[in-house]
Design a protein around this motif. Structure first.
Motif, PDB file in Angstrom:
ATOM      1  N   TYR A 125      -5.046  -4.412   4.824  1.00 46.20           N
ATOM      2  CA  TYR A 125      -5.591  -3.336   3.977  1.00 46.20           C
ATOM      3  C   TYR A 125      -6.614  -2.503   4.742  1.00 46.20           C
ATOM      4  N   ARG A 172      -9.653   5.965  -4.066  1.00 45.08           N
ATOM      5  CA  ARG A 172     -10.709   5.072  -4.557  1.00 45.08           C
ATOM      6  C   ARG A 172     -11.127   4.125  -3.435  1.00 45.08           C
ATOM      7  N   LEU A 182       0.810  -1.209   0.000  1.00 43.99           N
ATOM      8  CA  LEU A 182       0.000   0.000   0.000  1.00 43.99           C
ATOM      9  C   LEU A 182       0.849   1.267   0.000  1.00 43.99           C
ATOM     10  N   TRP A 197      -5.197   3.597  -4.048  1.00 45.70           N
ATOM     11  CA  TRP A 197      -6.235   3.231  -3.089  1.00 45.70           C
ATOM     12  C   TRP A 197      -6.612   4.411  -2.197  1.00 45.70           C
ATOM     13  N   PRO A 236     -11.574  -0.733  -4.414  1.00 42.06           N
ATOM     14  CA  PRO A 236     -10.662  -1.836  -4.090  1.00 42.06           C
ATOM     15  C   PRO A 236     -10.865  -2.375  -2.674  1.00 42.06           C
ATOM     16  N   LEU A 237     -11.240  -1.505  -1.742  1.00 40.54           N
ATOM     17  CA  LEU A 237     -11.492  -1.943  -0.376  1.00 40.54           C
ATOM     18  C   LEU A 237     -12.714  -2.850  -0.306  1.00 40.54           C
ATOM     19  N   ALA A 244      -6.122   1.438   5.812  1.00 38.48           N
ATOM     20  CA  ALA A 244      -7.032   2.440   5.279  1.00 38.48           C
ATOM     21  C   ALA A 244      -7.694   3.222   6.407  1.00 38.48           C
TER      22      ALA A 244
END
Length: 399
Positions: free
Chosen positions: A314, A274, A265, A271, A277-278, A318
């Protein structure tokens, strides 16, 4: 020349101070992984039910949520170190107490107090690391932090699984030593530099588009599913005659996948602007959690745990990045981030344990997968609502 030497010395000194924070992050999660693995495996060997295992894996998150919401704000006001220093005292005492009992209800109570101690540690330390930076500089620090604590979890699970099979009592001593080292390192004066910038080439997180709220919900849903799977897996492992060292290796490779995702990441920056993708990643995790419910071969479990670990890395990254990039009160932000995470890890094992008691050995894994799938639907709905409200507000402001 003298000025250049002074600046070089100052830069090295500040770098070493950050390294201390990364080191205590690694040591704390090494200790947490070691203790949680040892007590859950001990409880399973003592014949604990699915409900008891779920309670053991979840109960400590209840005080953790409550204390985290307070400790971050206290660290904003009274200083990061002053709050964090209480953590190793409480967690160290509870680790030693857990090593000296084989009573499952008592283990549950001791881990609850352990969770309160952790709540005094993570929000102040994470805010400490994030102080004074935004954008790319913030994400670089959070990447190094993520690498550190995932190495801690990976090492804790792998080492404790190996040790527990051979010397069960010693498996509790390793976390205790790690916590002692944390206390000593926290006594070293540490101050994070209050500087950072966002290079023009770096993507900027869109405001008013629901990124932070979505990341919080994703973190909760993923931790619910993965937390439930991990908490209930000792019973399935005993049923399938999976040894403690193999069990530990499964958890270790999961954390290795999370670590690899956090590093990836840092390189793949798209990411940050956007959200789809999550959502896709969470659907992958849905499949992985459900597959544990039908798997019997060790290799299948390894694949599932790798996928779940990567998605966990991830969703966590995030959540912490969007929170710390947007919120000025870092302690408050880390407290909220950790509260969503811990709420998922609390409710997942508890409700997964209920599903196991009510519907059988394999039921918790399908249940956790279904809850995560519903979580993705909720996130999409929240983003649609947030963006409509944002556009309406922009149009109103222009008119």
């Amino acid at each position: 020349m003298a000025l250049l030497k002074k600046e070089a010395y100052s830069s090295t000194r500040l770098l070493n101070q950050l390294h201390i924070l990364y080191a205590i992050s690694l040591l704390m999660d090494l200790s947490v992984a070691g203790l949680m693995f040892a007590i859950s495996r001990r409880a399973a060997e003592l014949g604990a039910s699915a409900g008891a295992l779920g309670m053991l894996g979840a109960i400590w998150f209840a005080p953790y949520v409550l204390v985290s919401l307070v400790s971050g704000r206290l660290s904003d006001r009274f200083g990061r170190r002053h709050v964090a220093l209480f953590a190793p005292i409480i967690t160290g005492a509870m680790t030693l107490a857990c090593a000296r009992t084989t009573n499952v209800p008592l283990l549950i109570g001791l881990t609850a107090v352990f969770g309160a101690g952790l709540g005094l540690f993570w929000p102040p330390v994470m805010a400490w690391i994030s102080d004074g930076v935004r954008g790319a500089a913030l994400h670089t620090r959070l990447t190094r932090f993520g690498v550190a604590w995932n190495i801690g979890l990976l090492s804790g699970f792998g080492l404790t699984g190996f040790v527990f099979r051979r010397w069960p009592t010693l498996a509790f001593d390793i976390p205790a030593l790690g916590i002692l080292a944390i206390f000593l390192l926290l006594l070293v004066p540490v101050r994070v530099p209050c500087s950072g910038f966002v290079p023009a080439a770096q993507p900027i997180v869109p405001s008013g588009q629901g990124f932070r709220k979505t990341a919080w919900l994703a973190n909760f849903a993923v931790q619910f599913a993965v937390g439930g799977v991990v908490a209930l897996f000792p019973q399935l492992a005993m049923h399938l005659d999976i040894q403690a060292d193999t069990h530990g290796a499964l958890l270790a490779v999961s954390r290795g996948a999370a670590l690899a995702m956090i590093v990836a990441l840092e390189v793949a920056m798209s990411w940050r602007v956007r959200l789809w993708p999550l959502w896709v990643a969470q659907l992958v995790c849905v499949g992985a959690a459900a597959s544990v419910g039908i798997a019997s071969g060790t290799w299948w479990f390894f694949v599932a745990f790798v996928m779940m670990g990567a998605v966990t890395g991830y969703s966590y990254q995030a959540s912490i990045f969007f929170t710390m990039d947007e919120m000025a009160e870092k302690g408050k932000g880390t407290g909220l981030h950790e509260a969503f995470l811990a709420a998922g890890m609390l409710s997942g094992p508890l409700l997964g344990g209920w599903a196991g008691n009510a519907f059988g050995l394999r039921a918790p894994y399908f249940f956790c997968a279904a809850v995560l799938a519903c979580g993705v639907v909720v996130q999409v709905a929240v983003v649609r609502w947030q963006r409509r409200a944002y556009v309406a507000g922009q149009l109103k402001a222009k008119s």
